[in-house]
Write an enzyme that holds these catalytic residues in place. Sequence first.
Site, PDB file in Angstrom:
ATOM      1  N   LYS A  59      -7.706   3.373  -0.381  1.00  7.71           N
ATOM      2  CA  LYS A  59      -6.893   3.940  -1.456  1.00  7.71           C
ATOM      3  C   LYS A  59      -5.383   3.825  -1.241  1.00  7.71           C
ATOM      4  CE  LYS A  59      -9.126   4.614  -4.199  1.00  7.71           C
ATOM      5  NZ  LYS A  59      -9.799   3.438  -4.845  1.00  7.71           N
ATOM      6  N   HIS A 120     -10.853  -2.335   5.822  1.00 11.74           N
ATOM      7  CA  HIS A 120     -10.312  -0.984   6.004  1.00 11.74           C
ATOM      8  C   HIS A 120     -10.443  -0.552   7.462  1.00 11.74           C
ATOM      9  CE1 HIS A 120      -9.694  -0.342   1.808  1.00 11.74           C
ATOM     10  NE2 HIS A 120     -10.932  -0.096   1.467  1.00 11.74           N
ATOM     11  N   SER A 150      -5.904  10.291  -4.091  1.00 12.53           N
ATOM     12  CA  SER A 150      -6.586   9.104  -4.620  1.00 12.53           C
ATOM     13  C   SER A 150      -7.998   9.005  -4.046  1.00 12.53           C
ATOM     14  CB  SER A 150      -5.764   7.859  -4.274  1.00 12.53           C
ATOM     15  OG  SER A 150      -6.346   6.717  -4.833  1.00 12.53           O
TER      16      SER A 150
END
Length: 307
Positions: A59, A120, A150
């Site tokens: 995010k 990630h 988010s």
Amino acid sequence: MADDVDYTRALNEHPEVFYRYPLKLVHGVPLMAPIAQQWAPIENFQARPDDLLIATYPKAGTTWMQEVVDLILNGGDVEKARRAPTYVRIPFLEICSPPPLPSGVSQLQNAPSPRVIKTHLPFHLVPKSFWEKKCKVIYVGRNAKDNLVSYFFFDQMNLTQPDPGPWEEYIKKFMEGQVAWGSWYDHVRHYWDEKQNHRILYVFYEDMKEDLTREIHRLMDFLEVDLPEDVVQKIVRNTSFQVMKENPMTNYKLLPSTIFDQSKSSFMRKGEVGDWKNYFTVAQREAFDADYQRKMEGTNLQFRDEL
Ligand code: A3P
């Protein structure tokens, strides 16, 4: 499954394999169970010297950076950037759905060079071969409170990650790193420290919001790409929040609602700096900021949480 599988179709055809996977620790980092269960091929992934890795905490603006980079590498050709959804153009290294769906690693193994790859993973879980092959890495960081907000909304609509639960509890989970991909604090700090040792370009979401033209020029320098200014401006226009929200190749609406239920929250939700002010109470902000000071002590890494 064939290598040239239509990935979106495959995702649509196997709704039975998707549910809110529990998190399992991999070298101390909570990851979705299918990733933990298929960890060896990820850890042993063989990078190529001309791979480009886009690394982010979830995010932080991954999809935005993916679109900007794809356009830069394709000379601002907007039609070409719409050849496939983001997750097909730039595969997600560690993503694993249960078989028969193809993993990120298997998508990448057969992809032609030069590959652009999303991850990630925190620095210490990135496959070693990326560093051995001296690959370029673009890291995007976003201020903690906006990143948290988010992620809170994303975890409501992403039906493959644990339910976020109530807001108050989610803040604590985020602060303790009890969310998929672990601690935001460790993530942003580790890449920041390692940019001295590797070819890492560190980009801030807030800087992209403030002056995308300037950041595209930084990216072009890093990628050794030269584009005329009118092309740069074309990239700026085509990577605006509004254009990307309406672009089916970037707004994740091709994914079935069994994976992303966008009736709960849009993938392209708000795209702002400072949205956290709409959710944190004064007491929550004070507690969060005090804890932040402790966790971020000793680093010169600075985020802006408003512009
Ligand atoms: P919000 O939830 O705050 O709106 P990721 O791609 O890493 O999952 O990050 C998603 C976040 O980036 C979402 O934040 C999304 O709206 C925002 N985003 C995506 N494209 C953007 C753009 N072109 N401009 C600004 N923000 C963007």
